[in-house]
Write a protein that holds these residues in place. Structure first.
Motif, PDB file in Angstrom:
ATOM      1  N   ARG A 573      16.617  -5.844  -0.176  1.00 59.14           N
ATOM      2  CA  ARG A 573      15.489  -6.742  -0.374  1.00 59.14           C
ATOM      3  C   ARG A 573      14.343  -5.920  -0.968  1.00 59.14           C
ATOM      4  O   ARG A 573      14.194  -4.733  -0.658  1.00 59.14           O
ATOM      5  N   LEU A 574      13.560  -6.559  -1.824  1.00 64.65           N
ATOM      6  CA  LEU A 574      12.394  -5.890  -2.396  1.00 64.65           C
ATOM      7  C   LEU A 574      11.181  -6.116  -1.500  1.00 64.65           C
ATOM      8  O   LEU A 574      10.939  -7.230  -1.033  1.00 64.65           O
ATOM      9  N   ILE A 575      10.436  -5.051  -1.251  1.00 66.97           N
ATOM     10  CA  ILE A 575       9.173  -5.161  -0.521  1.00 66.97           C
ATOM     11  C   ILE A 575       8.164  -5.787  -1.474  1.00 66.97           C
ATOM     12  O   ILE A 575       7.797  -5.186  -2.490  1.00 66.97           O
ATOM     13  N   ASP A 576       7.731  -7.013  -1.189  1.00 65.22           N
ATOM     14  CA  ASP A 576       6.900  -7.749  -2.144  1.00 65.22           C
ATOM     15  C   ASP A 576       5.402  -7.575  -1.906  1.00 65.22           C
ATOM     16  O   ASP A 576       4.586  -8.310  -2.452  1.00 65.22           O
ATOM     17  N   ILE A 577       5.056  -6.591  -1.092  1.00 69.45           N
ATOM     18  CA  ILE A 577       3.642  -6.266  -0.856  1.00 69.45           C
ATOM     19  C   ILE A 577       3.376  -4.911  -1.494  1.00 69.45           C
ATOM     20  O   ILE A 577       4.133  -3.950  -1.271  1.00 69.45           O
ATOM     21  N   GLU A 585       2.269   2.023   6.519  1.00 71.95           N
ATOM     22  CA  GLU A 585       3.665   2.234   6.128  1.00 71.95           C
ATOM     23  C   GLU A 585       3.847   3.410   5.174  1.00 71.95           C
ATOM     24  O   GLU A 585       4.969   3.843   4.923  1.00 71.95           O
ATOM     25  N   LEU A 586       2.755   3.920   4.605  1.00 68.96           N
ATOM     26  CA  LEU A 586       2.844   5.040   3.671  1.00 68.96           C
ATOM     27  C   LEU A 586       2.086   6.239   4.206  1.00 68.96           C
ATOM     28  O   LEU A 586       0.987   6.116   4.732  1.00 68.96           O
ATOM     29  N   GLU A 599       9.523  -2.039  11.321  1.00 68.52           N
ATOM     30  CA  GLU A 599       8.815  -2.987  12.175  1.00 68.52           C
ATOM     31  C   GLU A 599       8.161  -4.093  11.353  1.00 68.52           C
ATOM     32  O   GLU A 599       8.304  -5.282  11.663  1.00 68.52           O
ATOM     33  N   ARG A 600       7.468  -3.699  10.277  1.00 68.97           N
ATOM     34  CA  ARG A 600       6.722  -4.688   9.499  1.00 68.97           C
ATOM     35  C   ARG A 600       7.639  -5.665   8.771  1.00 68.97           C
ATOM     36  O   ARG A 600       7.312  -6.846   8.619  1.00 68.97           O
TER      37      ARG A 600
END
Length: 609
Positions: A573-577, A585-586, A599-600
């Motif tokens: 799946r692509l992270i769309d954010i 997350e980074l 988690e997110r």
């Protein structure tokens, strides 16, 4: 005068203040650093460097900074960062860097936990973070602002400008002209010099304390295996809070005398690189991946003849790189082809990237794909890899001289012991192992055992030539439902070789098959969409477009062909954010944090199973 001779630093210079003052005495009016202001490089000499350090040091002393007290710096890279860093250490204080991307809550935690007395901030934006939390900062005596733009009429008893601090320092110097020179010689090699806060994945950040001895020993060891010269130029642009850039910018320059050039901003780094053309260049994998992608995609817009010339040149470069890395002879016909490739293709490519003078280029802070490193070696940009962590003041191993073996992180640096534990964890011991975590002796004992072995948390092994190979983080290894051990880092690095994939997280612990969350390279995928006339409006719509999903599926299919059946990615799946370093997350070095991502995006992950 600068020279191309490597000079072994005097072993009696065993603290940062001693080393700093010795280099000032040696170089005096020679340029120590340059700062880009309004598009122009402004030189700063070693004598000017000393004057600023003395003045800042005396001002800090007037504000009660002394041995063991902390001073924090919340700013992008600039000369003021170094003035405050060295001045604090000359007083026996502890310099603490705070990432400019930290939130107000994170800034407040670090300032409180470190018991910071004086906090330097870059500008109004960073000051706002402090003012939001001021009621929770009882020990903070003063906030000093470097850039007062937008704050000229601002009045607050807690806040002062950097110019006002310099005025305070000048006044103190007039009152006590000899005091600074009485203070810095009293600093001990094993005193704390700085504290680096490492991101906590299961709790608040941990403050790793490093001594003067740690810093001096490490930078001499690195210089011994890959010599740096006082004629070298570097570009400083990664966060100085990170130990790798702190070594590269501050302590390596003090050790070897090379000139530091501060990038105007992250967005100007490509242009600054071309202007400076550094001899020594350190970047995290994300930058090398972007360089690679930009080269590959730029060729798609080239003429048919240019594309053919590039492909043939790279093919020749790959042959020569293969032979050279294996220490095998290159035939005369191949040497001639390679000379032509260098002259007609690679020379211009290196100049375009700003790496035509690059002698010591290295990647660190995170794993990088060996395929990307091989490409750079093929085009005459010999990127080495360095491995380590904050708790060992940076390095454990590095590719040394011409001894480069891709897929490994090189040989162990001299006078360092490394052993592999029964469970595969890498343990390290040496003069660069940190003093411990600030105010947390119990946590320190968890990481450093009674015999002095640092438990890195990384899993690895040695090859038959003594090169260290990193398998993965111990906690990240996936055990599938079928009981197979899979190292996600290896697969993720292969995925990141695609110019359309910025990062990926492989999932599959206790699952029947592997899946992946993929973060696209926005710039490259956007360009692809425009070229293919694919309609989209936002980043999210781009990630949900069927043709873009098909593009990424094609990239995954190519990677799956190189993997064992158990390692193949069955769904993604692509992270769309659009994540930035402001997001939890980074990391600051632009790595996806597996725990936070899982988690997110747990609903996306559930969809795939």
């Amino acid at each position: 005068m600068p020279s191309n001779n490597y000079v072994l630093p005097d072993p009696s210079l065993d603290t940062v203040p001693k080393l700093f003052h010795a280099q000032v005495e040696r170089y005096q009016d020679r340029v120590a650093m340059r700062n880009k202001v309004l598009g122009l490089w402004q030189p700063i000499t070693w004598n000017q460097y000393l004057e600023k350090v003395r003045t800042v040091g005396m001002a800090l002393a007037a504000l009660s900074v002394e041995g063991g007290k902390c001073v924090s710096i919340l700013s992008e890279n600039n000369p003021e960062w170094l003035y405050c860093d060295i001045a604090t250490q000359c007083l026996g204080g502890i310099a603490v860097g705070i990432y400019p991307t930290c939130s107000s809550e994170e800034v407040a935690y670090i300032v409180n936990h470190s018991e910071t007395l004086v906090l330097f901030v870059e500008d109004e934006e960073q000051l706002d973070k402090v003012l939001l939390a001021r009621d929770r900062l009882p020990l903070l005596k003063k906030v000093v602002v470097y850039d007062m733009e937008g704050l000229r009429d601002f009045k607050d008893s807690l806040v002062m400008s950097f110019e006002a601090l310099l005025s305070l320092g000048e006044e103190e110097r007039r009152k006590h002209p000899d005091r600074f020179d009485q203070l810095w010689p009293g600093v001990n090699p094993h005193d704390p010099a700085l504290m680096v806060y490492t991101s906590g994945t299961t709790g608040p950040p941990k403050g790793a304390v490093l001594s003067h001895h740690n810093l001096i020993w490490t930078n001499r060891a690195l210089g011994n295996v890959n010599p740096k010269y006082d004629s070298d130029e570097i570009l400083s642009f990664l966060p100085l809070c990170h130990i790798a850039e702190r070594n590269n910018t501050t302590f390596s320059a003090l050790t070897h005398g090379h000139v530091v050039n501060f990038a105007e901003s992250l967005s100007t780094v490509p242009a600054d690189l071309r202007e400076i053309s550094p001899h020594v260049f350190f970047a995290v994998p994300r930058f090398w991946e972007k360089f690679y992608s930009s080269v590959i995609l730029s060729m798609k817009d080239a003429t048919w003849l240019e594309q053919k010339a590039f492909d043939k040149a790279v093919a020749v470069g790959m042959q020569v790189a293969d032979l050279s890395l294996k220490k095998e002879p290159v035939s005369l016909p191949l040497k001639i082809k390679h000379a032509l490739a260098r002259f007609f293709v690679f020379r211009n490519l290196k100049r375009t990237l700003g790496l035509d003078r690059g002698r010591f280029l290295f990647s660190g802070g995170a794993p990088i794909s060996p395929d990307i490193l091989k490409f750079f070696h093929a085009v005459g940009i010999p990127v080495r890899e360095v491995y380590g962590q904050t708790e060992v003041t940076g390095p454990i191993s590095i590719h040394q001289g011409d001894d480069v073996k891709l897929g490994t992180v090189g040989k162990i640096i001299p006078d360092t012991e490394v052993q592999i534990a029964e469970d595969g964890e890498i343990l390290a011991k040496g003069q660069h192992v940190f003093l411990g975590y600030f105010k947390d002796p119990e946590l320190t004992k968890e990481y450093v055992d009674e015999e002095g072995w640092l438990h890195t948390g990384d899993v690895g092994r040695f090859d038959d030539e003594g090169n260290l190979m990193i398998t993965d983080r111990k906690k990240d290894i996936i055990v599938t439902a079928g009981g197979k051990n899979v190292t996600p880092q290896y697969i993720e690095n292969k995925l990141k070789f695609s110019p359309y994939i910025n990062d990926a997280v492989v999932i599959g612990d206790r699952k029947k098959y592997l899946t992946a969350l993929v973060m696209i390279d926005k710039e490259n995928v956007t360009e692809y969409a425009q070229d293919q006339r694919i309609p989209f409006t936002t980043y999210k719509s781009l990630c949900h477009n069927d043709e873009i999903i098909e593009l990424i599926q094609g990239e995954l299919n190519q990677v799956n062909k190189t993997l064992a059946q158990v390692e193949t990615i069955k769904k993604f799946r692509l992270i769309d954010i659009e994540l930035t370093s402001d997001d939890p997350e980074l990391t600051a070095t632009m790595k996806l944090k597996r725990k936070y991502v899982n988690e997110r995006f747990k609903d996306l992950i559930s969809e795939m199973y």
